[in-house]
Design an enzyme around this catalytic site. Structure first.
Site, mmCIF file in Angstrom:
data_model
loop_
_atom_site.group_PDB
_atom_site.id
_atom_site.type_symbol
_atom_site.label_atom_id
_atom_site.label_comp_id
_atom_site.label_asym_id
_atom_site.label_seq_id
_atom_site.Cartn_x
_atom_site.Cartn_y
_atom_site.Cartn_z
ATOM 1 N N ASP A 67 0.642 -1.344 0.097
ATOM 2 C CA ASP A 67 -0.040 0.089 0.105
ATOM 3 C C ASP A 67 0.733 1.144 0.148
ATOM 4 O O ASP A 67 2.081 1.197 0.264
ATOM 5 C CB ASP A 67 -1.059 -0.105 1.190
ATOM 6 C CG ASP A 67 -0.208 -0.386 2.624
ATOM 7 O OD1 ASP A 67 0.964 -0.263 2.505
ATOM 8 O OD2 ASP A 67 -1.128 -0.608 3.642
ATOM 9 N N ASN A 136 -7.668 -2.584 14.253
ATOM 10 C CA ASN A 136 -8.838 -3.066 13.957
ATOM 11 C C ASN A 136 -9.091 -4.111 12.956
ATOM 12 O O ASN A 136 -10.134 -4.287 12.405
ATOM 13 C CB ASN A 136 -9.628 -1.613 13.113
ATOM 14 C CG ASN A 136 -8.769 -1.320 12.107
ATOM 15 O OD1 ASN A 136 -7.987 -1.846 11.453
ATOM 16 N ND2 ASN A 136 -9.128 -0.119 11.433
ATOM 17 N N HIS A 138 -7.247 -4.594 10.290
ATOM 18 C CA HIS A 138 -6.777 -4.132 8.756
ATOM 19 C C HIS A 138 -5.485 -4.860 8.289
ATOM 20 O O HIS A 138 -4.565 -5.039 9.025
ATOM 21 C CB HIS A 138 -6.831 -2.804 8.488
ATOM 22 C CG HIS A 138 -5.967 -1.896 8.763
ATOM 23 N ND1 HIS A 138 -6.017 -0.873 9.393
ATOM 24 C CD2 HIS A 138 -4.371 -1.938 8.845
ATOM 25 C CE1 HIS A 138 -4.753 -0.220 9.627
ATOM 26 N NE2 HIS A 138 -3.897 -0.972 9.189
ATOM 27 N N GLU A 143 -9.609 -1.516 5.312
ATOM 28 C CA GLU A 143 -10.131 -1.292 6.619
ATOM 29 C C GLU A 143 -11.323 -2.322 6.839
ATOM 30 O O GLU A 143 -11.890 -2.767 5.839
ATOM 31 C CB GLU A 143 -10.612 -0.064 6.583
ATOM 32 C CG GLU A 143 -9.430 1.224 6.444
ATOM 33 C CD GLU A 143 -8.762 1.175 7.741
ATOM 34 O OE1 GLU A 143 -8.738 0.288 8.428
ATOM 35 O OE2 GLU A 143 -7.953 2.273 8.070
HETATM 36 C C1 GLP Z 1 -0.569 0.513 8.404
HETATM 37 C C2 GLP Z 1 -0.186 -0.203 7.337
HETATM 38 C C3 GLP Z 1 -0.372 -1.824 7.603
HETATM 39 C C4 GLP Z 1 0.216 -2.069 9.003
HETATM 40 C C5 GLP Z 1 -0.317 -1.317 10.106
HETATM 41 C C6 GLP Z 1 0.092 -1.804 11.594
HETATM 42 O O1 GLP Z 1 -1.769 1.005 8.688
HETATM 43 N N1 GLP Z 1 -1.057 0.192 6.033
HETATM 44 O O2 GLP Z 1 0.079 -2.396 6.590
HETATM 45 O O3 GLP Z 1 -0.028 -3.662 9.009
HETATM 46 O O4 GLP Z 1 -0.155 0.064 9.666
HETATM 47 O O5 GLP Z 1 1.203 -1.077 11.462
HETATM 48 P P1 GLP Z 1 2.219 -1.314 12.973
HETATM 49 O O6 GLP Z 1 3.055 -2.476 12.603
HETATM 50 O O7 GLP Z 1 3.056 0.102 13.254
HETATM 51 O O8 GLP Z 1 1.296 -1.325 14.274
#
Ligand code: GLP
Length: 263
Positions: A67, A136, A138, A143
């Site tokens: 992404d 959440n 995702h 989402e």
């Molecule tokens: C972002 C990314 C996700 C990732 C998520 C969790 O929203 N788009 O791919 O898994 O954050 O991030 P973290 O590992 O910092 O908790």
């Protein structure tokens, strides 16, 4: 799905890195699906260390990131392209021309999403997809309420995700509310999926992912449909599971079996 519960974030990173090492050593021209967020950083550090020791090479591999923020150029410090260069690509022997991140600055984002899907197909599909998980549930920027069959597309971020990721942006700095993300259908087509989660903030999302139901309310629960998905999580992220001992027992059995088979 396979669930591996380890003591802490360092063990999660090391275990995950071994899976990538195995993949690259088995198939040098692997197509890697990569992820951002804070969780994969330790795994990238492990991969850099292994590459420096000559235990793996990215030379012939290709990569596709999950992404990107819509509205940020790749040289913007908060863009996921910038993140990937800084955390991994600049430190290993991957050819940057073979690394793709959805274009956050595309003039026509809808066409760019279609092209991204085509590029993944043209590369032969993703061999191994790395994932983190949002609180959440995702994955990528899919989402809750995302179609379980979704493809790469523009996606609006939830307030929860915007708030969670606000820590990466300076006070008053523009923070995008839109993204381009691979879809859940895209992710499910990768041959192998490796999801990492650490810390108690992820415990409820992990419970929903593993114990179901299969629902768009928890996008990661779609991994229940994948035939080769492994969740590598620490004790804190596993803390809401109904029966963590069962998964530990399975992992011990698997280790013994692998030893016996000399793998
Ligand atoms: C972002 C990314 C996700 C990732 C998520 C969790 O929203 N788009 O791919 O898994 O954050 O991030 P973290 O590992 O910092 O908790």
């Amino acid at each position: 799905m396979k669930v591996v519960i380890l003591k802490n974030a360092a063990e999660v990173a090391a275990y995950g890195a071994q899976i990538f090492k195995k993949q690259l050593n088995k198939k040098a021209d692997s197509v890697l699906g990569l992820a951002t967020g804070s969780t994969p950083v330790a795994l990238y550090n492990e991969l850099i260390a292994l590459a420096n020791k000559g235990e793996l090479s990215f030379k012939h591999s290709k990569s596709f990131n999950l992404d990107e923020y819509l509205g940020l150029d790749g040289d913007h410090p908060q863009s996921y392209r910038f993140f990937m260069n800084e955390k991994l690509f600049d430190h290993v022997d991957i050819d940057k021309a073979n690394t793709q991140v959805p274009p956050g600055n595309a003039a026509d984002p809808v066409a760019a999403c279609e092209e991204y899907e085509q590029a993944i197909s043209a590369a032969g599909g993703i061999d191994i997809q790395l994932l983190g998980i949002g609180r959440n549930g995702h994955i990528g920027f899919n989402e809750p309420s995302s179609s379980l069959a979704s493809r790469t597309r523009v996606k609006t971020l939830t307030k929860a995700t915007i708030d969670d990721n606000a820590r990466f942006f300076a006070e008053g700095e523009y923070q995008p509310h839109l993204s381009i993300t691979m879809g859940i259908g895209t992710i499910l087509e990768s041959k192998k999926v490796v999801l990492l989660a650490t810390g108690s903030a992820k415990a409820e999302a992990i419970k929903a992912t593993v114990e179901g139901p299969l629902t768009a309310a928890c996008p990661a629960s779609a991994l229940q449909l994948h035939k080769d998905a492994v969740l590598i999580i620490d004790e804190d992220a596993a803390s809401a599971l109904s029966d963590p001992e069962f998964f530990k027992h399975i992992e011990r059995e698997n280790q013994q079996l692998e030893k016996k088979l000399g793998q």
